[in-house]
Enzyme design. Structure first.
Site, PDB file in Angstrom:
ATOM      1  CB  VAL A 253      -0.951   0.014   1.217  1.00  0.00           C
ATOM      2  CG1 VAL A 253      -1.927   1.171   1.110  1.00  0.00           C
ATOM      3  CG2 VAL A 253      -1.716  -1.300   1.300  1.00  0.00           C
ATOM      4  CB  SER A 254       2.196   3.163  -2.682  1.00  0.00           C
ATOM      5  OG  SER A 254       2.844   4.383  -3.004  1.00  0.00           O
TER       6      SER A 254
END
Length: 310
Positions: A253-254
């Site tokens: 998850v960025s």
């Protein structure tokens, strides 16, 4: 419940020191963007002497050596109250802090070895945050838990890989990232707002691998905003109200929600490469600079947390 909260600085060497997260030996510190802090909470049921310590700390990872040193120091200060069995330490996973605080060589490569100075800074800061929480420990605190969506502050950094997960698993979720924020609110019996913790899944990588400034990244900025709101004119890190933005299931998850692109602006290949190499496949956004992106993603977490808190 009985609850205590505390905060203390863990900022390490701000000049010419190897940073931890991107594993780049040339990425050394050249100043401070946002200071690193440890935020500690102690919980117990009103009718129980058993305590639980939770610490949220602005470092890349919590090393075994750090946990054991913290437990040893706290056991010495408060015999019989705190040890490795009831102390939980969670890192925000910022990639913009000094390294060298592990006993394992692999994690100390960017600092070319172990640094007792930074190790002591991290350990002492966590211990002092817990000491503050211990000294503010009080009974009859109301805990309130709330959760809700925050949909514009993260994205999957490997969207081409996610469909390879089993269909049955993917069918349980509406998207390829967890967008749920969970907030724990703490209020004393006389109405004083004591503290809060907000958990949300997003990497602290808004500050990219060209950055040379120490930074607590988007979660640290969210904490700064929440504490500023609640503590008024108090200097950062010195107010009574302690607000931690904890890490959740951040795997792929960025915060770089514009996605990854090649230097010519075209999307990276499905295997995250440009012209056969990964070095030029860079994820960006939502801001035009890493500092602006840190601010935007931090503000979005802050606003969502305040909404859920209230």
């Amino acid at each position: 419940y009985k609850v205590g909260a505390g905060i203390y600085d863990v900022t390490g060497p701000p000049a010419e020191y190897g940073m931890m997260g991107y594993a780049m030996t040339g990425q050394t510190t050249r100043g401070i963007h946002l200071r690193l802090r440890a935020r500690a909470y102690i919980f117990a049921e009103d009718n129980s002497d058993e305590r639980l310590v939770f610490v949220n700390v602005d470092i890349c990872m919590v090393m075994e050596a750090v946990k054991l040193a913290v437990a040893k120091n706290l056991s010495s200060l408060y015999p019989g109250l705190y040890d490795e069995k009831n102390i939980m330490i969670s890192a925000t996973h910022t990639h913009a802090g000094p390294g060298g605080y592990s006993f394992y060589a692999l994690y100390d490569m960017t600092t070319f070895g172990f640094s007792k100075s930074n190790f002591d800074t991290v350990v002492n800061g966590i211990v002092q945050a817990v000491v503050q929480a211990h000294e503010s420990f009080r009974p009859n605190v109301k805990l309130t838990l709330n959760a809700g969506p925050l949909t514009n502050a993260n994205r999957n950094r490997s969207p081409s890989s996610y469909p390879l997960n089993p269909y049955e698993e993917r069918e349980q979720y509406s998207g390829d990232t967890d967008t749920t924020m969970t907030v724990l609110r703490m209020d004393s019996e006389d109405g004083e707002e004591v503290a809060a913790i907000a958990w949300y899944a997003v990497h602290c990588t808004s500050m990219n691998n060209t950055n040379r400034l120490i930074s607590s990244d988007n979660k640290g900025y969210a904490s700064y905003l929440f504490e500023k709101l609640m503590n008024g004119q108090a200097l950062p890190g010195h107010g009574k109200f302690v607000a931690a933005f904890g890490q959740s299931n951040e795997g792929d998850v960025s915060p770089n929600i514009n996605g990854a692109h090649c230097p010519d602006g075209s999307p990276c290949a499905p295997n995250s490469t440009c012209g056969g190499t990964s070095q030029t496949c860079i994820a960006t956004g939502p801001g035009k600079t890493d500092k602006e992106s840190t601010k935007i993603i931090g503000e979005r977490q802050f606003k969502a947390a305040v909404h859920l808190y209230n």
